[in-house]
Design a protein around this motif. Structure first.
Motif, PDB file in Angstrom:
ATOM      1  N   SER A  70       0.830  -1.216   0.000  1.00  0.00           N
ATOM      2  CA  SER A  70       0.000   0.000   0.000  1.00  0.00           C
ATOM      3  C   SER A  70       0.862   1.261   0.000  1.00  0.00           C
ATOM      4  N   LEU A  71       1.910   1.268   0.833  1.00  0.00           N
ATOM      5  CA  LEU A  71       2.823   2.413   0.881  1.00  0.00           C
ATOM      6  C   LEU A  71       3.462   2.647  -0.485  1.00  0.00           C
ATOM      7  N   LEU A  72       3.964   1.575  -1.084  1.00  0.00           N
ATOM      8  CA  LEU A  72       4.646   1.680  -2.377  1.00  0.00           C
ATOM      9  C   LEU A  72       3.690   2.143  -3.474  1.00  0.00           C
ATOM     10  N   GLN A  73       2.466   1.628  -3.436  1.00  0.00           N
ATOM     11  CA  GLN A  73       1.454   2.031  -4.421  1.00  0.00           C
ATOM     12  C   GLN A  73       1.117   3.514  -4.289  1.00  0.00           C
ATOM     13  N   LEU A  74       0.878   3.968  -3.063  1.00  0.00           N
ATOM     14  CA  LEU A  74       0.521   5.371  -2.842  1.00  0.00           C
ATOM     15  C   LEU A  74       1.663   6.320  -3.211  1.00  0.00           C
ATOM     16  N   MET A  75       2.889   5.849  -3.047  1.00  0.00           N
ATOM     17  CA  MET A  75       4.052   6.667  -3.404  1.00  0.00           C
ATOM     18  C   MET A  75       4.352   6.621  -4.899  1.00  0.00           C
ATOM     19  N   GLY A  76       3.762   5.660  -5.596  1.00  0.00           N
ATOM     20  CA  GLY A  76       4.047   5.493  -7.014  1.00  0.00           C
ATOM     21  C   GLY A  76       5.419   4.896  -7.265  1.00  0.00           C
TER      22      GLY A  76
END
Length: 157
Positions: A70-76
């Protein structure tokens, strides 16, 4: 708190940039903070439990196993970006004394171990760990300066 503080609640994941400060308060939960200095972007997850048998489709931090994606997705951030990221782990305390030993270890220890394992597997460098013991912690990440702070506090009796 000022207008730039973003409080990350239990089971929540948030990103921040500019003058924003990401902040969460942890006991046995574990906080995973990511700093992406090249993009002036930060993210923070407040994880309740180590893992779920089912993968969440929406950004979530209830489980450590959902929080990192989720963190990686939100950060792109793509897999190729992982070497540019730095991680901070805090929390994972034993806030209540168990009546009998837990067969798989205390939940705070399990949360910390899972976070460390997943970050290592993802190739994300962990630059600071402040976990365990019996004290709660507050993890803050200043997105502008790309600095973090972990403040320890004792529980009230």
């Amino acid at each position: 708190m000022n207008g730039h503080d973003l409080h990350v609640k239990m089971c929540e994941v948030r990103t921040g940039s500019g003058r924003q400060v990401l902040r969460t308060t942890l006991g046995s939960c574990v906080g995973i903070g990511l700093l992406w200095r090249g993009r002036d972007l930060c993210a923070l997850a407040h994880c309740l439990l180590p893992e779920s048998s089912a993968r969440s489709t929406a950004p979530s931090a209830k489980y450590v196993t959902d929080a990192l994606p989720s963190l990686l997705q939100l950060m792109g951030a793509s897999r190729a970006d992982h070497a540019q990221l730095e991680a901070v782990i805090a929390g994972g305390a034993c806030m209540v004394q168990p009546v009998r030993p837990a067969p798989y270890g205390l939940i705070g220890e399990q949360n910390t171990q899972m976070a460390t394992r997943l970050l290592t597997e993802a190739g994300i460098r962990v630059i600071h760990v402040d976990t365990g013991g019996t004290s709660g912690r507050q993890l803050s990440i200043d997105c502008h300066s790309q600095q973090f702070a972990v403040r320890t506090f004792e529980r009230s009796h």
